[in-house]
Write a protein that holds these residues in place. Structure first.
Motif, PDB file in Angstrom:
ATOM      1  N   LEU A 109      -0.359   4.525  -3.483  1.00 39.09           N
ATOM      2  CA  LEU A 109      -0.147   3.541  -2.419  1.00 39.09           C
ATOM      3  C   LEU A 109      -1.248   2.482  -2.404  1.00 39.09           C
ATOM      4  N   LEU A 110      -2.474   2.875  -2.720  1.00 35.50           N
ATOM      5  CA  LEU A 110      -3.568   1.904  -2.767  1.00 35.50           C
ATOM      6  C   LEU A 110      -3.403   0.927  -3.929  1.00 35.50           C
ATOM      7  N   SER A 114       1.481  -4.723  -2.556  1.00 36.20           N
ATOM      8  CA  SER A 114       2.112  -5.231  -1.345  1.00 36.20           C
ATOM      9  C   SER A 114       1.086  -5.424  -0.230  1.00 36.20           C
ATOM     10  N   GLU A 115       1.206  -6.522   0.470  1.00 37.89           N
ATOM     11  CA  GLU A 115       0.315  -6.786   1.597  1.00 37.89           C
ATOM     12  C   GLU A 115       0.716  -5.984   2.830  1.00 37.89           C
ATOM     13  N   GLU A 116       1.917  -5.440   2.818  1.00 35.54           N
ATOM     14  CA  GLU A 116       2.413  -4.687   3.966  1.00 35.54           C
ATOM     15  C   GLU A 116       1.747  -3.323   4.097  1.00 35.54           C
ATOM     16  N   LEU A 117       1.205  -2.804   3.007  1.00 32.26           N
ATOM     17  CA  LEU A 117       0.565  -1.492   3.040  1.00 32.26           C
ATOM     18  C   LEU A 117      -0.922  -1.639   3.359  1.00 32.26           C
ATOM     19  N   ASN A 118      -1.253  -1.505   4.620  1.00 36.18           N
ATOM     20  CA  ASN A 118      -2.666  -1.528   4.987  1.00 36.18           C
ATOM     21  C   ASN A 118      -3.173  -0.091   5.111  1.00 36.18           C
TER      22      ASN A 118
END
Length: 155
Positions: A109-110, A114-118
């Motif tokens: 995930l890191l 995507s900018e949506e995954l903070n």
């Protein structure tokens, strides 16, 4: 396509239950957490969270739901788990580059562009992914041992 390599080393001893094995494997797969104090803390908070989550929806004094909704209950347990996982994710971000091979789900995930995954969303997802493993994995381990003991040829 990215290469993902997952390696699991689970420390076993004579007094380990299926639940403990499943939890160790689960946190190792999700955030590469080795057995230790942090894992025990996470497990304790997760058990408190699950006790409140899987309870009769009756909020009367003395009920499991009522106890879980108190100051140190369901929401506090999840908050503490998210804080711990968030701390692990921050450490992962500091100690690695983007080209490194993913060792767990958090790394995958890191590495997502995507900018949506903070970090908060990743932390929440790690906790949410623990829920299905709570009961299904220990049952699966028990059934596997039972069926393998019934049919030694399969070993």
């Amino acid at each position: 396509m990215e290469k993902h390599e997952f390696v699991f080393d689970v420390v076993l001893n004579e007094e380990v239950s299926n639940d403990e094995i499943a939890f160790q494997v689960l946190v190792k797969a999700l955030v590469s957490m080795d057995p230790g104090d942090e894992t025990e803390f996470l497990k304790k908070q997760f058990q408190e969270f699950m006790a409140g989550l899987i309870s009769l929806p009756i909020n009367i004094p003395g009920s499991r739901l009522h106890k879980s909704l108190q100051a140190n209950g369901l929401l506090q347990a999840k908050k503490k788990m998210v804080e711990l996982v968030h701390k692990i994710i921050e450490a992962k971000k500091k100690n690695r580059g983007r080209s490194e091979i993913a060792k767990d789900v958090a790394d995958v995930l890191l590495n997502d562009a995507s900018e949506e995954l903070n970090d908060d969303l990743i932390s929440d997802n790690m906790i949410d992914l623990m829920i299905p493993g709570e009961d299904s994995v220990p049952v699966l381990i028990t059934l596997a041992v039972k069926y393998l003991s019934d049919c030694p040829v399969a070993l």
